[in-house]
Design an enzyme around this catalytic site. Structure first.
Site, PDB file in Angstrom:
ATOM      1  NE  ARG A 237      -4.136  -1.704   0.031  1.00 16.76           N
ATOM      2  CZ  ARG A 237      -4.130  -2.732  -0.794  1.00 16.76           C
ATOM      3  NH1 ARG A 237      -3.084  -2.909  -1.604  1.00 16.76           N
ATOM      4  NH2 ARG A 237      -5.135  -3.585  -0.833  1.00 16.76           N
ATOM      5  CG  ASP A 261       2.560  -2.692  -8.157  1.00 14.64           C
ATOM      6  OD1 ASP A 261       2.646  -2.471  -9.380  1.00 14.64           O
ATOM      7  OD2 ASP A 261       1.557  -3.227  -7.635  1.00 14.64           O
ATOM      8  CD  GLU A 266      -2.105   3.204  -5.884  1.00 18.05           C
ATOM      9  OE1 GLU A 266      -2.794   2.196  -6.090  1.00 18.05           O
ATOM     10  OE2 GLU A 266      -0.906   3.157  -5.578  1.00 18.05           O
ATOM     11  CG  HIS A 298      -1.970  -0.862  -7.062  1.00 17.15           C
ATOM     12  ND1 HIS A 298      -2.303  -0.079  -5.984  1.00 17.15           N
ATOM     13  CD2 HIS A 298      -2.024  -2.138  -6.607  1.00 17.15           C
ATOM     14  CE1 HIS A 298      -2.561  -0.836  -4.931  1.00 17.15           C
ATOM     15  NE2 HIS A 298      -2.386  -2.097  -5.286  1.00 17.15           N
TER      16      HIS A 298
END
Length: 333
Positions: A237, A261, A266, A298
């Site tokens: 996260r 990632d 985001e 992500h």
């Protein structure tokens, strides 16, 4: 016939949805649009809705309409449930389910991929080749091999343990910190404390949920504790890491690089296309220019196995609820 409405459906999900619907004799109505007051009527006559939301579902009328339609459950095809307003789900008697485990291996493989990309300095080599036409092998870009290194994990659940198994199989020493001790993982790692992971690991990888207690768990102090030659990987996260502190640490050479990632805040750009320049945060732009940083949108979860499991696990729960049973996963409200 049981009917289910599915929102945020992507083309890669469609074959798995069609296959599941045919096998279970269920009518599944789909749209690629997110659930809003404008399209909530798709759920009329359905026992449940299935979502993969990118942003919050904040309109009360949406929850009210679902209740009026006789919808019993909102099924999330993802782990996170912070997009749901639980005051409204309680008010309108809606269960919420999620898919907490779909393919730990998918995220684990991305973690290892980003770590090896950084370890072998691929981004830096590419930058030198593309920008300077420099194709040499300078001494400061010589790599170490993974079996000589220590990988430190913060969080050893389904994903963290999969990461531990892969790195252990590659010959690395794996140390880990978790609030819960699980002896099943000891063949692949050695448990230790949080500070020891930061100080001893050559690669620090985060695999813990986001709670108020874990927000910004990696900040200025923690980054200074890491080795200057160490890499930070975050496939968990974004809010686990203080982004500004990370940028400062990278600029100051306090750590060697980062694989990300996920980033804080985001949702305004990850998962979207044709994103305007104004919607892309300066923090992202700064990090993206650094050759010792690798960022993916992500997408660690994004494998065929994960997509199939997300769809089928979610829909199985919805069918169970429609038949009066108890689903495998209910999000506590």
């Amino acid at each position: 016939m049981t009917k289910i409405a599915m929102y945020n459906v992507s083309p890669v999900e469609v074959p798995y949805i069609d296959d599941w619907a045919k096998k279970n004799d269920v009518e599944v109505k789909t749209t690629d649009k997110p659930l809003t007051s404008e399209n909530v009527d798709l759920a009329a006559g359905c026992s449940s809705v299935s979502l993969k939301p990118l942003g919050p579902i904040a309109e009360e009328i949406v929850y009210q309409k679902l209740h009026e339609f006789g919808v019993k459950c909102i099924g999330l095809r993802i782990v996170g449930f912070n997009t749901i307003n639980f005051d409204f789900t309680k008010k309108y008697d809606l269960l919420v389910t999620n898919v907490p485990v779909y393919s730990p291996r998918a995220i684990a493989e991305m973690t290892v991929t980003q770590a090896m990309y950084l370890l072998r300095k691929i981004g830096v080599f590419r930058y030198r080749m593309d920008h300077d036409h420099d194709f040499t092998w300078p001494g400061d870009l010589i790599s170490n091999e993974i079996y000589n290194l220590t990988v430190g994990l913060i969080g050893v659940g389904h994903i963290g343990s999969a990461v531990a198994q892969i790195f252990s199989a590659m010959g690395a020493k794996v140390i880990a910190y978790d609030v819960a001790y699980n002896p099943e993982f000891e063949p692949f790692l050695t448990y230790t404390d949080f500070d020891t992971v930061l100080k001893e690991a050559d690669i620090v990888s985060l695999h813990t949920p986001l709670f108020p207690s874990t927000e910004n768990m990696i900040g200025e102090k923690q980054l200074k504790e890491m080795k200057k030659s160490a890499y930070l990987i975050n496939c968990a996260r974004g809010e686990l890491v203080d982004t500004k502190a990370l940028i400062n640490a990278l600029k100051a050479g306090e750590i060697a690089g980062a694989g990300l990632d996920t980033l804080a805040k985001e949702s305004s750009y990850f998962g979207h296309k044709n994103v305007s320049e104004d919607d892309i945060p300066e923090d992202y732009k700064t990090l993206a220019k650094m050759p010792n940083v690798v960022i993916t949108p992500h997408s660690a979860f994004y494998t065929k196995t994960s997509i199939r499991n997300m769809v089928q696990i979610c829909l199985n729960d919805q069918l169970t609820i429609a038949k009066g049973g108890r689903p495998r996963t209910i999000v506590k409200q």
